[in-house]
Design a protein around this motif. Sequence first.
Motif, PDB file in Angstrom:
ATOM      1  N   ALA A 231      -5.429  -1.561 -28.169  1.00 45.39           N
ATOM      2  CA  ALA A 231      -4.806  -2.239 -29.305  1.00 45.39           C
ATOM      3  C   ALA A 231      -5.094  -3.734 -29.252  1.00 45.39           C
ATOM      4  O   ALA A 231      -5.437  -4.286 -28.204  1.00 45.39           O
ATOM      5  N   ALA A 232      -4.957  -4.369 -30.389  1.00 48.02           N
ATOM      6  CA  ALA A 232      -5.116  -5.819 -30.450  1.00 48.02           C
ATOM      7  C   ALA A 232      -3.937  -6.489 -29.731  1.00 48.02           C
ATOM      8  O   ALA A 232      -2.907  -5.860 -29.479  1.00 48.02           O
ATOM      9  N   VAL A 233      -4.084  -7.742 -29.415  1.00 49.25           N
ATOM     10  CA  VAL A 233      -3.033  -8.489 -28.727  1.00 49.25           C
ATOM     11  C   VAL A 233      -1.753  -8.473 -29.568  1.00 49.25           C
ATOM     12  O   VAL A 233      -1.777  -8.725 -30.772  1.00 49.25           O
ATOM     13  N   GLY A 234      -0.656  -8.139 -28.919  1.00 50.62           N
ATOM     14  CA  GLY A 234       0.625  -8.103 -29.613  1.00 50.62           C
ATOM     15  C   GLY A 234       0.908  -6.805 -30.333  1.00 50.62           C
ATOM     16  O   GLY A 234       1.956  -6.656 -30.970  1.00 50.62           O
ATOM     17  N   LYS A 235      -0.007  -5.855 -30.245  1.00 47.24           N
ATOM     18  CA  LYS A 235       0.150  -4.560 -30.900  1.00 47.24           C
ATOM     19  C   LYS A 235       0.266  -3.449 -29.868  1.00 47.24           C
ATOM     20  O   LYS A 235      -0.087  -3.607 -28.708  1.00 47.24           O
ATOM     21  N   MET A 236       0.766  -2.295 -30.322  1.00 38.55           N
ATOM     22  CA  MET A 236       0.838  -1.099 -29.488  1.00 38.55           C
ATOM     23  C   MET A 236      -0.284  -0.148 -29.884  1.00 38.55           C
ATOM     24  O   MET A 236      -0.573   0.014 -31.073  1.00 38.55           O
ATOM     25  N   PRO A 237      -0.950   0.493 -28.916  1.00 37.14           N
ATOM     26  CA  PRO A 237      -2.023   1.428 -29.263  1.00 37.14           C
ATOM     27  C   PRO A 237      -1.490   2.652 -29.995  1.00 37.14           C
ATOM     28  O   PRO A 237      -0.312   3.002 -29.844  1.00 37.14           O
ATOM     29  N   PRO A 238      -2.314   3.293 -30.804  1.00 36.15           N
ATOM     30  CA  PRO A 238      -1.856   4.457 -31.573  1.00 36.15           C
ATOM     31  C   PRO A 238      -1.421   5.603 -30.671  1.00 36.15           C
ATOM     32  O   PRO A 238      -1.988   5.814 -29.601  1.00 36.15           O
ATOM     33  N   SER A 239      -0.407   6.320 -31.119  1.00 39.40           N
ATOM     34  CA  SER A 239       0.115   7.467 -30.387  1.00 39.40           C
ATOM     35  C   SER A 239      -0.279   8.755 -31.102  1.00 39.40           C
ATOM     36  O   SER A 239      -0.936   8.731 -32.155  1.00 39.40           O
ATOM     37  N   PHE A 240       0.138   9.886 -30.564  1.00 37.18           N
ATOM     38  CA  PHE A 240      -0.189  11.193 -31.140  1.00 37.18           C
ATOM     39  C   PHE A 240       0.226  11.275 -32.605  1.00 37.18           C
ATOM     40  O   PHE A 240      -0.490  11.841 -33.431  1.00 37.18           O
ATOM     41  N   ARG A 241       1.359  10.696 -32.927  1.00 40.99           N
ATOM     42  CA  ARG A 241       1.879  10.800 -34.284  1.00 40.99           C
ATOM     43  C   ARG A 241       0.992  10.109 -35.315  1.00 40.99           C
ATOM     44  O   ARG A 241       1.068  10.427 -36.515  1.00 40.99           O
ATOM     45  N   GLU A 242       0.143   9.163 -34.892  1.00 42.87           N
ATOM     46  CA  GLU A 242      -0.710   8.448 -35.840  1.00 42.87           C
ATOM     47  C   GLU A 242      -1.788   9.338 -36.440  1.00 42.87           C
ATOM     48  O   GLU A 242      -2.441   8.968 -37.417  1.00 42.87           O
ATOM     49  N   GLN A 243      -1.959  10.529 -35.884  1.00 43.05           N
ATOM     50  CA  GLN A 243      -2.902  11.475 -36.489  1.00 43.05           C
ATOM     51  C   GLN A 243      -2.406  11.923 -37.868  1.00 43.05           C
ATOM     52  O   GLN A 243      -3.203  12.291 -38.730  1.00 43.05           O
ATOM     53  N   ARG A 244      -1.109  11.888 -38.068  1.00 45.61           N
ATOM     54  CA  ARG A 244      -0.535  12.268 -39.367  1.00 45.61           C
ATOM     55  C   ARG A 244      -0.961  11.279 -40.445  1.00 45.61           C
ATOM     56  O   ARG A 244      -1.349  11.675 -41.546  1.00 45.61           O
ATOM     57  N   SER A 245      -0.907   9.999 -40.142  1.00 45.43           N
ATOM     58  CA  SER A 245      -1.350   8.985 -41.089  1.00 45.43           C
ATOM     59  C   SER A 245      -2.853   9.094 -41.333  1.00 45.43           C
ATOM     60  O   SER A 245      -3.323   8.991 -42.470  1.00 45.43           O
ATOM     61  N   LEU A 246      -3.613   9.290 -40.257  1.00 42.84           N
ATOM     62  CA  LEU A 246      -5.066   9.414 -40.398  1.00 42.84           C
ATOM     63  C   LEU A 246      -5.413  10.601 -41.280  1.00 42.84           C
ATOM     64  O   LEU A 246      -6.279  10.514 -42.153  1.00 42.84           O
ATOM     65  N   SER A 247      -4.737  11.717 -41.066  1.00 44.75           N
ATOM     66  CA  SER A 247      -4.974  12.905 -41.877  1.00 44.75           C
ATOM     67  C   SER A 247      -4.712  12.613 -43.349  1.00 44.75           C
ATOM     68  O   SER A 247      -5.508  12.979 -44.226  1.00 44.75           O
ATOM     69  N   GLU A 248      -3.597  11.936 -43.641  1.00 48.21           N
ATOM     70  CA  GLU A 248      -3.269  11.613 -45.028  1.00 48.21           C
ATOM     71  C   GLU A 248      -4.345  10.753 -45.667  1.00 48.21           C
ATOM     72  O   GLU A 248      -4.777  10.998 -46.796  1.00 48.21           O
ATOM     73  N   ARG A 249      -4.827   9.757 -44.935  1.00 52.55           N
ATOM     74  CA  ARG A 249      -5.830   8.859 -45.499  1.00 52.55           C
ATOM     75  C   ARG A 249      -7.160   9.565 -45.745  1.00 52.55           C
ATOM     76  O   ARG A 249      -7.830   9.338 -46.762  1.00 52.55           O
ATOM     77  N   LEU A 250      -7.542  10.439 -44.826  1.00 51.08           N
ATOM     78  CA  LEU A 250      -8.800  11.168 -44.985  1.00 51.08           C
ATOM     79  C   LEU A 250      -8.727  12.156 -46.144  1.00 51.08           C
ATOM     80  O   LEU A 250      -9.665  12.268 -46.942  1.00 51.08           O
ATOM     81  N   TYR A 251      -7.609  12.850 -46.251  1.00 54.72           N
ATOM     82  CA  TYR A 251      -7.468  13.823 -47.341  1.00 54.72           C
ATOM     83  C   TYR A 251      -7.318  13.137 -48.694  1.00 54.72           C
ATOM     84  O   TYR A 251      -7.785  13.652 -49.713  1.00 54.72           O
ATOM     85  N   ARG A 252      -6.678  11.979 -48.720  1.00 61.20           N
ATOM     86  CA  ARG A 252      -6.528  11.277 -49.996  1.00 61.20           C
ATOM     87  C   ARG A 252      -7.890  10.884 -50.549  1.00 61.20           C
ATOM     88  O   ARG A 252      -8.115  10.937 -51.772  1.00 61.20           O
ATOM     89  N   GLU A 253      -8.812  10.503 -49.670  1.00 68.62           N
ATOM     90  CA  GLU A 253     -10.172  10.181 -50.109  1.00 68.62           C
ATOM     91  C   GLU A 253     -10.844  11.389 -50.748  1.00 68.62           C
ATOM     92  O   GLU A 253     -11.704  11.242 -51.614  1.00 68.62           O
ATOM     93  N   GLN A 254     -10.448  12.585 -50.322  1.00 73.32           N
ATOM     94  CA  GLN A 254     -11.015  13.811 -50.891  1.00 73.32           C
ATOM     95  C   GLN A 254     -10.338  14.200 -52.200  1.00 73.32           C
ATOM     96  O   GLN A 254     -10.809  15.101 -52.898  1.00 73.32           O
ATOM     97  N   GLY A 255      -9.211  13.549 -52.511  1.00 75.50           N
ATOM     98  CA  GLY A 255      -8.483  13.915 -53.723  1.00 75.50           C
ATOM     99  C   GLY A 255      -7.449  14.999 -53.507  1.00 75.50           C
ATOM    100  O   GLY A 255      -6.950  15.592 -54.479  1.00 75.50           O
ATOM    101  N   VAL A 256      -7.096  15.274 -52.250  1.00 76.28           N
ATOM    102  CA  VAL A 256      -6.093  16.289 -51.939  1.00 76.28           C
ATOM    103  C   VAL A 256      -4.693  15.748 -52.233  1.00 76.28           C
ATOM    104  O   VAL A 256      -4.429  14.551 -52.084  1.00 76.28           O
ATOM    105  N   ASP A 257      -3.799  16.615 -52.650  1.00 74.30           N
ATOM    106  CA  ASP A 257      -2.405  16.267 -52.908  1.00 74.30           C
ATOM    107  C   ASP A 257      -1.702  16.045 -51.571  1.00 74.30           C
ATOM    108  O   ASP A 257      -1.105  16.953 -50.991  1.00 74.30           O
TER     109      ASP A 257
END
Length: 286
Positions: A231-257
Motif C-alpha cells: 500500500a501507499a504510505v499512510g494506507k492499508m493494503p487491500p484485504s480479501f473483502r476488496e475482491q467484492r469491489s473489484l468484481s463490481e468494477r469489472l462487471y460494470r464495465e461489461q454492462g452487468v447489473d
Amino acid sequence: MSVTVNEWMLKYEAIVLNRLTVGEIKPKTWGDYKRLIRFCSATWGVKPLNALSISEITAEIKQKADTAPFAARRLRINLSNMFLEAQREGEIPPGHNPALLSRPLLTTVKTERLLFNEWLLIFKAASYCAPDYFQRAMLLAIVTGQRRADIAKMHSSHVRDGYLHIDQQKTAERIALPLTLRLASLGCTLGEVVDMCPSDGWLIQKNGQPVHLWSLTRWFQKCRESAGVEAAVGKMPPSFREQRSLSERLYREQGVDTRTLLGHKYQQMTDGYNDIRGKDYRRLKI
C-alpha cells in the motif's frame, strides 16, 4: 425520578429483541445493539438516563474514534436510536438526544482498492503458498462478487436449475446467479469455477468442513505479501473483502447489473463499491 441507564437497558433490550423477532432489524444489527447495551451499562450504569450530557457522549465517541473510527461512528448512530426509543417510551423528555447533538465524525477509508493486475499476482502466489482451496475461494470471490461469509457457506446443494442460489448472511437478501455468468477480464464463467469445486458438499472446504473466515483473511494476506502487493504510505493494503469491489468494477464495465449481483437495495450502495479511492485513473473509452 428518572430511570437509570441500567434500568433502561433492560427495557431497551426487550424492545430491540422484538424488532429482531418481527424482522424489522437483521441479526447483525441485533448484535450491534447488544454491544451497545453492554457498553452503556458498563460506562454509565446507575446514572439517570436523562442526566447524560452532550459532552459525556461526545467524550466517549471521541475516545472510541482514536482506535476505531468506524466503530465510533456506529456508536453515535446506535446511541441516537437508544435515546429515541427512550423518548417514545416516555422515559426522557421529547427532544433529549445528546448523541444526535454530538458532532458527526468525519471518517476516511484507509484501505486501498484492489486492482486486477494485483489480483492476478496474488492469485498466482496462492498456487505455491496457500492451501488448494484458497485459489478456488479467490475465483468464487471475484466471479460472484459476494462477501467472505457467503463464499464460505456456498454448498453444492445451492447449485440447481442453472443457478447458484445465495442467501446473504449480512442482509438476508436472496439472489440467484446464472452459471453462465462470465467475467470477461478473467475469461471464466461461474459454472467453470463451480466445476473446479467439490461436487458434493461445501464449495470451499477443508477435510469436508467449511473453512473458517479468518483463514480466508489470513491466506489472502500471506499471498498478497508474497506477491509484493503493498500500500501507499499512510494506507492499508487491500484485504480479501476488496475482491467484492473489484468484481463490481469489472462487471460494470461489461454492462452487468451489479446492484443485483451484490444484493444491494439501493444503487447508492453499489456506487460506493465503484469508488476506486484514488488508486488508479478512470479511463475514458471512445
